[in-house]
Design a protein around this motif. Structure first.
Motif, PDB file in Angstrom:
ATOM      1  N   CYS A  39       0.849  -1.180   0.000  1.00  0.00           N
ATOM      2  CA  CYS A  39       0.000   0.000   0.000  1.00  0.00           C
ATOM      3  C   CYS A  39       0.891   1.239   0.000  1.00  0.00           C
ATOM      4  O   CYS A  39       1.858   1.315   0.762  1.00  0.00           O
ATOM      5  N   ILE A  40       0.581   2.192  -0.866  1.00  0.00           N
ATOM      6  CA  ILE A  40       1.270   3.477  -0.863  1.00  0.00           C
ATOM      7  C   ILE A  40       0.217   4.539  -0.594  1.00  0.00           C
ATOM      8  O   ILE A  40      -0.845   4.549  -1.209  1.00  0.00           O
ATOM      9  N   LYS A  41       0.528   5.406   0.367  1.00  0.00           N
ATOM     10  CA  LYS A  41      -0.383   6.468   0.751  1.00  0.00           C
ATOM     11  C   LYS A  41       0.346   7.796   0.640  1.00  0.00           C
ATOM     12  O   LYS A  41       1.460   7.938   1.127  1.00  0.00           O
ATOM     13  N   VAL A  42      -0.282   8.764  -0.009  1.00  0.00           N
ATOM     14  CA  VAL A  42       0.259  10.114  -0.134  1.00  0.00           C
ATOM     15  C   VAL A  42      -0.772  11.042   0.486  1.00  0.00           C
ATOM     16  O   VAL A  42      -1.938  11.025   0.100  1.00  0.00           O
ATOM     17  N   THR A  43      -0.341  11.841   1.464  1.00  0.00           N
ATOM     18  CA  THR A  43      -1.286  12.691   2.178  1.00  0.00           C
ATOM     19  C   THR A  43      -0.671  14.030   2.532  1.00  0.00           C
ATOM     20  O   THR A  43       0.540  14.150   2.678  1.00  0.00           O
ATOM     21  N   ASP A  44      -1.536  15.026   2.663  1.00  0.00           N
ATOM     22  CA  ASP A  44      -1.129  16.329   3.188  1.00  0.00           C
ATOM     23  C   ASP A  44      -1.991  16.704   4.392  1.00  0.00           C
ATOM     24  O   ASP A  44      -2.147  17.859   4.724  1.00  0.00           O
ATOM     25  N   ASP A  45      -2.577  15.725   5.055  1.00  0.00           N
ATOM     26  CA  ASP A  45      -3.447  15.835   6.213  1.00  0.00           C
ATOM     27  C   ASP A  45      -4.829  16.374   5.890  1.00  0.00           C
ATOM     28  O   ASP A  45      -5.687  16.405   6.750  1.00  0.00           O
ATOM     29  N   VAL A  46      -5.062  16.807   4.672  1.00  0.00           N
ATOM     30  CA  VAL A  46      -6.399  17.215   4.241  1.00  0.00           C
ATOM     31  C   VAL A  46      -6.908  16.196   3.228  1.00  0.00           C
ATOM     32  O   VAL A  46      -8.015  15.699   3.344  1.00  0.00           O
ATOM     33  N   VAL A  47      -6.066  15.893   2.248  1.00  0.00           N
ATOM     34  CA  VAL A  47      -6.390  14.916   1.205  1.00  0.00           C
ATOM     35  C   VAL A  47      -5.492  13.705   1.409  1.00  0.00           C
ATOM     36  O   VAL A  47      -4.290  13.841   1.652  1.00  0.00           O
ATOM     37  N   CYS A  48      -6.082  12.526   1.321  1.00  0.00           N
ATOM     38  CA  CYS A  48      -5.319  11.290   1.478  1.00  0.00           C
ATOM     39  C   CYS A  48      -5.581  10.403   0.262  1.00  0.00           C
ATOM     40  O   CYS A  48      -6.720  10.053  -0.011  1.00  0.00           O
ATOM     41  N   LEU A  49      -4.522  10.057  -0.461  1.00  0.00           N
ATOM     42  CA  LEU A  49      -4.621   9.217  -1.650  1.00  0.00           C
ATOM     43  C   LEU A  49      -4.027   7.851  -1.340  1.00  0.00           C
ATOM     44  O   LEU A  49      -2.957   7.757  -0.749  1.00  0.00           O
ATOM     45  N   LEU A  50      -4.705   6.799  -1.761  1.00  0.00           N
ATOM     46  CA  LEU A  50      -4.287   5.453  -1.408  1.00  0.00           C
ATOM     47  C   LEU A  50      -4.347   4.536  -2.621  1.00  0.00           C
ATOM     48  O   LEU A  50      -5.307   4.567  -3.386  1.00  0.00           O
ATOM     49  N   TYR A  51      -3.300   3.723  -2.775  1.00  0.00           N
ATOM     50  CA  TYR A  51      -3.263   2.716  -3.836  1.00  0.00           C
ATOM     51  C   TYR A  51      -2.767   1.414  -3.230  1.00  0.00           C
ATOM     52  O   TYR A  51      -1.723   1.380  -2.586  1.00  0.00           O
ATOM     53  N   ARG A  52      -3.537   0.346  -3.428  1.00  0.00           N
ATOM     54  CA  ARG A  52      -3.160  -0.973  -2.916  1.00  0.00           C
ATOM     55  C   ARG A  52      -3.016  -1.946  -4.072  1.00  0.00           C
ATOM     56  O   ARG A  52      -3.773  -1.891  -5.038  1.00  0.00           O
ATOM     57  N   THR A  53      -2.057  -2.842  -3.915  1.00  0.00           N
ATOM     58  CA  THR A  53      -1.870  -3.868  -4.932  1.00  0.00           C
ATOM     59  C   THR A  53      -1.339  -5.145  -4.297  1.00  0.00           C
ATOM     60  O   THR A  53      -0.689  -5.104  -3.246  1.00  0.00           O
ATOM     61  N   ASP A  54      -1.635  -6.243  -4.953  1.00  0.00           N
ATOM     62  CA  ASP A  54      -1.044  -7.522  -4.565  1.00  0.00           C
ATOM     63  C   ASP A  54      -0.287  -8.133  -5.742  1.00  0.00           C
ATOM     64  O   ASP A  54       0.124  -9.281  -5.698  1.00  0.00           O
TER      65      ASP A  54
END
Length: 86
Positions: A39-54
């Protein structure tokens, strides 16, 4: 928290978030061995973007994107120009 289904959508949104305010953005990588999920998460504490892969093939894409962001974070040159060249 939006979960992106495609890698291209996630990278565009993450680059846009980073370039908007580089001092507030942070990146988190998390691997769960029991699920085999990365899982990679990119956030600025207002917007949180998440991508998961297997998928093993996505690991190389995530590694490349993560190193690209790290180079931008330590670069002294214009951040937007550096992102466009990669």
């Amino acid at each position: 928290m939006p979960h992106y289904q495609t890698w291209e959508e996630f990278t565009r949104a993450a680059e846009k978030l980073y370039l908007a305010d580089p001092m507030k953005v942070r990146v988190v990588l998390k691997y769960r061995h029991c699920d085999g999920n990365l899982c990679i998460k990119v956030t600025d504490d207002v917007v949180c973007l998440l991508y998961r892969t297997d998928q093993a093939q996505d690991v190389k894409k995530i590694e490349k994107f993560h190193s690209q962001l790290m180079r931008l974070m330590v670069a002294k040159e214009s951040r937007s120009a550096a992102m466009e060249t990669d």
